[in-house]
Design a protein around this motif. Structure first.
Motif, PDB file in Angstrom:
ATOM      1  N   ILE A 214       0.683  -1.112  -0.041  1.00 54.91           N
ATOM      2  CA  ILE A 214      -0.096  -0.217   0.021  1.00 54.91           C
ATOM      3  C   ILE A 214       0.551   1.368  -0.524  1.00 54.91           C
ATOM      4  O   ILE A 214       0.758   2.288  -0.734  1.00 54.91           O
ATOM      5  N   ARG A 215       1.886   0.991   0.500  1.00 52.00           N
ATOM      6  CA  ARG A 215       2.384   2.060   1.081  1.00 52.00           C
ATOM      7  C   ARG A 215       3.354   2.955  -0.481  1.00 52.00           C
ATOM      8  O   ARG A 215       3.712   3.951  -0.711  1.00 52.00           O
ATOM      9  N   ALA A 216       3.869   1.470  -1.841  1.00 48.56           N
ATOM     10  CA  ALA A 216       4.024   1.127  -2.690  1.00 48.56           C
ATOM     11  C   ALA A 216       3.520   2.598  -3.493  1.00 48.56           C
ATOM     12  O   ALA A 216       3.824   3.523  -4.396  1.00 48.56           O
ATOM     13  N   LEU A 217       2.146   2.198  -3.300  1.00 45.78           N
ATOM     14  CA  LEU A 217       0.901   2.836  -4.190  1.00 45.78           C
ATOM     15  C   LEU A 217       0.612   4.497  -3.652  1.00 45.78           C
ATOM     16  O   LEU A 217       0.281   4.686  -4.622  1.00 45.78           O
ATOM     17  N   VAL A 218       0.803   4.067  -2.438  1.00 43.46           N
ATOM     18  CA  VAL A 218       0.409   5.526  -1.940  1.00 43.46           C
ATOM     19  C   VAL A 218       1.403   6.479  -2.598  1.00 43.46           C
ATOM     20  O   VAL A 218       1.196   8.070  -3.079  1.00 43.46           O
ATOM     21  N   PRO A 223       4.312  11.182  -2.444  1.00 43.14           N
ATOM     22  CA  PRO A 223       6.218  10.916  -1.648  1.00 43.14           C
ATOM     23  C   PRO A 223       5.616  11.388  -0.156  1.00 43.14           C
ATOM     24  O   PRO A 223       5.028  12.031   0.761  1.00 43.14           O
ATOM     25  N   LEU A 224       6.387  10.436   0.855  1.00 43.57           N
ATOM     26  CA  LEU A 224       5.472  10.276   1.498  1.00 43.57           C
ATOM     27  C   LEU A 224       7.320  10.115   2.718  1.00 43.57           C
ATOM     28  O   LEU A 224       8.116   9.752   2.125  1.00 43.57           O
ATOM     29  N   GLU A 225       7.074  10.965   3.573  1.00 40.27           N
ATOM     30  CA  GLU A 225       8.403  10.434   4.977  1.00 40.27           C
ATOM     31  C   GLU A 225       8.131  10.059   6.169  1.00 40.27           C
ATOM     32  O   GLU A 225       7.457  10.242   6.737  1.00 40.27           O
ATOM     33  N   PRO A 226       9.293   8.959   6.684  1.00 40.99           N
ATOM     34  CA  PRO A 226       8.793   8.364   7.782  1.00 40.99           C
ATOM     35  C   PRO A 226       8.811   8.904   9.203  1.00 40.99           C
ATOM     36  O   PRO A 226       9.730   9.678   9.131  1.00 40.99           O
ATOM     37  N   GLU A 227       7.637   8.766   9.850  1.00 43.61           N
ATOM     38  CA  GLU A 227       8.160   9.565  10.759  1.00 43.61           C
ATOM     39  C   GLU A 227       8.612   8.024  12.378  1.00 43.61           C
ATOM     40  O   GLU A 227       9.537   7.479  11.817  1.00 43.61           O
ATOM     41  N   ARG A 236       3.095   2.437  11.912  1.00 43.93           N
ATOM     42  CA  ARG A 236       4.338   2.877  10.942  1.00 43.93           C
ATOM     43  C   ARG A 236       3.598   3.902  10.081  1.00 43.93           C
ATOM     44  O   ARG A 236       2.852   3.453   9.112  1.00 43.93           O
ATOM     45  N   THR A 237       3.925   5.371  10.610  1.00 46.15           N
ATOM     46  CA  THR A 237       3.698   6.613  10.402  1.00 46.15           C
ATOM     47  C   THR A 237       3.765   7.532   9.667  1.00 46.15           C
ATOM     48  O   THR A 237       6.023   7.186   9.747  1.00 46.15           O
ATOM     49  N   TYR A 238       3.805   7.908   8.235  1.00 44.34           N
ATOM     50  CA  TYR A 238       4.574   8.667   7.774  1.00 44.34           C
ATOM     51  C   TYR A 238       3.742   9.527   7.426  1.00 44.34           C
ATOM     52  O   TYR A 238       2.278  10.342   7.465  1.00 44.34           O
ATOM     53  N   GLY A 245      -1.059  16.152   5.639  1.00 44.73           N
ATOM     54  CA  GLY A 245      -1.660  15.239   6.053  1.00 44.73           C
ATOM     55  C   GLY A 245      -0.481  14.256   6.559  1.00 44.73           C
ATOM     56  O   GLY A 245       0.736  13.716   6.235  1.00 44.73           O
ATOM     57  N   ARG A 246      -1.200  12.684   7.067  1.00 46.87           N
ATOM     58  CA  ARG A 246      -0.240  11.721   7.784  1.00 46.87           C
ATOM     59  C   ARG A 246      -1.009  10.433   7.096  1.00 46.87           C
ATOM     60  O   ARG A 246      -2.124  10.550   7.614  1.00 46.87           O
ATOM     61  N   ILE A 247      -0.274   9.119   6.966  1.00 43.58           N
ATOM     62  CA  ILE A 247      -0.499   8.211   6.924  1.00 43.58           C
ATOM     63  C   ILE A 247      -0.120   7.008   7.699  1.00 43.58           C
ATOM     64  O   ILE A 247       1.201   7.766   7.456  1.00 43.58           O
ATOM     65  N   GLY A 248      -0.880   6.123   8.534  1.00 43.33           N
ATOM     66  CA  GLY A 248       0.359   5.176   8.848  1.00 43.33           C
ATOM     67  C   GLY A 248      -0.775   3.611   8.158  1.00 43.33           C
ATOM     68  O   GLY A 248      -1.601   3.462   7.353  1.00 43.33           O
TER      69      GLY A 248
END
Ligand code: SAM
Ligand code: SF4
Length: 331
Positions: A214-218, A223-227, A236-238, A245-248
């Motif tokens: 899912i992360r690859a599809l997002v 682009p995402l950055e890890p927290e 695991r949150t980004y 916005g945030r996603i986990g």
């Protein structure tokens, strides 16, 4: 009264209890309940509010300060905000949270915030009405979204988390809508890998859409950055690279977090479970109703928790799916 910290036989300190307050629910999610024919507990089988309060107080004295209320659907339990208020007042309960399907949030948000619930997880698997219906077997998306808005109006309710169970062949199509949703609203969207806890027993390893996929599809969209990961955090949150916005990702199947697990569970009828996938459970309601003292209960709890499973065996040959499905455990 302070008691010794609750620990298991593998040296893990238990700090979190998930308390199921009912096995009933207004939805029939495919990955959880059967479409029909679920037998309900009789009213007298449910722990009473005073019994739940007593156990939560005892656990809090043993250092279990994070309490999450769940079900079934917790908001269908009559007078639920009163229970939340009772638990919020217990010394040692540092964090009182709820997981809900959101169907009754329009009615209950204010009462829940006033009762002292300080964290809210709302389950939402699809953002299109027909697909929401397909997954939950209820045509309730507009009502859940209105409930979320009602809740979001209370500053004390934030940060609000949205939980989506990820199932291969279904969730891929929802990803663009969830990315927009996470960026346009003050909600952290978290995808949870589908676990073998569905009453219909349709789970197969192939139906797990892994968090990494899912992360690859997002990332193809934004682009995402890890927290940094908090201790005991399941997600695991980004955040999105532009800060909006945030996603986990909660990946219990592909990246089990058992080594760090500090959770136990109490079912609606008072069984203590030391793992989502436990085959054995320990009855607390019987001893309570037979007049056990707090010290007696402490002894029973400590003995059960000492035997907490080292890890789940979902990925191993010979895995046995528990007899209870998620709604009867309290996810
Ligand atoms: N009814 C409430 C709700 O849906 O939020 C609370 C109880 S529900 C059992 C708690 C959480 O478990 C929900 O976020 C739900 O999506 C998740 N869940 C249920 N069955 C699951 C399964 N088989 N695999 C992964 N998560 C599941
Ligand atoms: Fe009900 Fe929650 Fe299970 Fe869906 S996941 S059927 S809302 S208990």
């Amino acid at each position: 009264m302070a008691r010794e910290q609750l620990v298991d036989g593998h040296g893990r300190q238990i700090g979190d209890v998930r308390v199921s307050v009912t096995d009933r629910c207004s939805f029939r999610c495919q990955y959880c309940m059967p479409a029909e024919g679920m037998p309900w507990l009789a009213r007298d089988e449910l722990l009473r509010f005073e019994e739940i309060e007593r156990l939560v107080r005892l656990l809090a004295e043993m250092g279990v300060g994070d309490v999450r209320l769940t079900g079934g659907e917790p908001l269908v339990r009559r007078d639920f905000p009163r229970l939340a208020g009772m638990l919020a007042k217990i010394p040692g309960v540092a964090d009182l949270s709820i997981t809900t399907n959101g169907f009754l949030l329009e009615r209950d948000s204010q009462a829940l915030v006033e009762a002292g619930i300080n964290r809210f997880n709302v389950s939402l698997d699809a953002l299109q009405r027909d697909r929401f219906y397909e997954m939950t077997r209820r045509d309730a998306l507009p009502r859940v979204l209105r409930g979320l808005e009602t809740l979001a109006a209370f500053p004390e309710a934030h940060p609000i988390k949205i939980n989506a169970v990820a199932i291969r062949g279904f969730t891929e199509q929802e990803i663009p809508a969830f990315v927009r949703f996470a960026r346009e609203h003050p909600y952290e969207v978290r995808f949870i890998e589908f676990m073998p806890l569905d009453a219909d027993r349709n789970w197969k390893p192939e139906s797990v859409l892994r968090g990494e996929e899912i992360r690859a599809l997002v990332e193809q969209i934004e682009p995402l950055e890890p927290e940094t990961r908090e201790p005991h955090a399941t997600a695991r949150t980004y955040h999105f690279a532009d800060g909006r916005g945030r996603i986990g990702f909660i990946n219990p199947v592909s990246e089990p977090f058992c080594a760090d697990c500090n959770r136990i569970r109490l079912t609606a009828e008072g069984k203590l479970r030391t793992c989502l996938f436990s085959i054995n459970e320990t009855d607390l309601r019987g001893p309570i109703r037979d007049g056990a003292s707090d010290d007696d209960l402490e002894e029973i709890i400590r003995a059960a928790v000492w035997r907490k499973e080292l890890k789940h065996r979902v990925n191993e040959p010979g895995f046995i799916q528990p007899a209870r499905s998620m709604s009867a455990i309290g996810g």
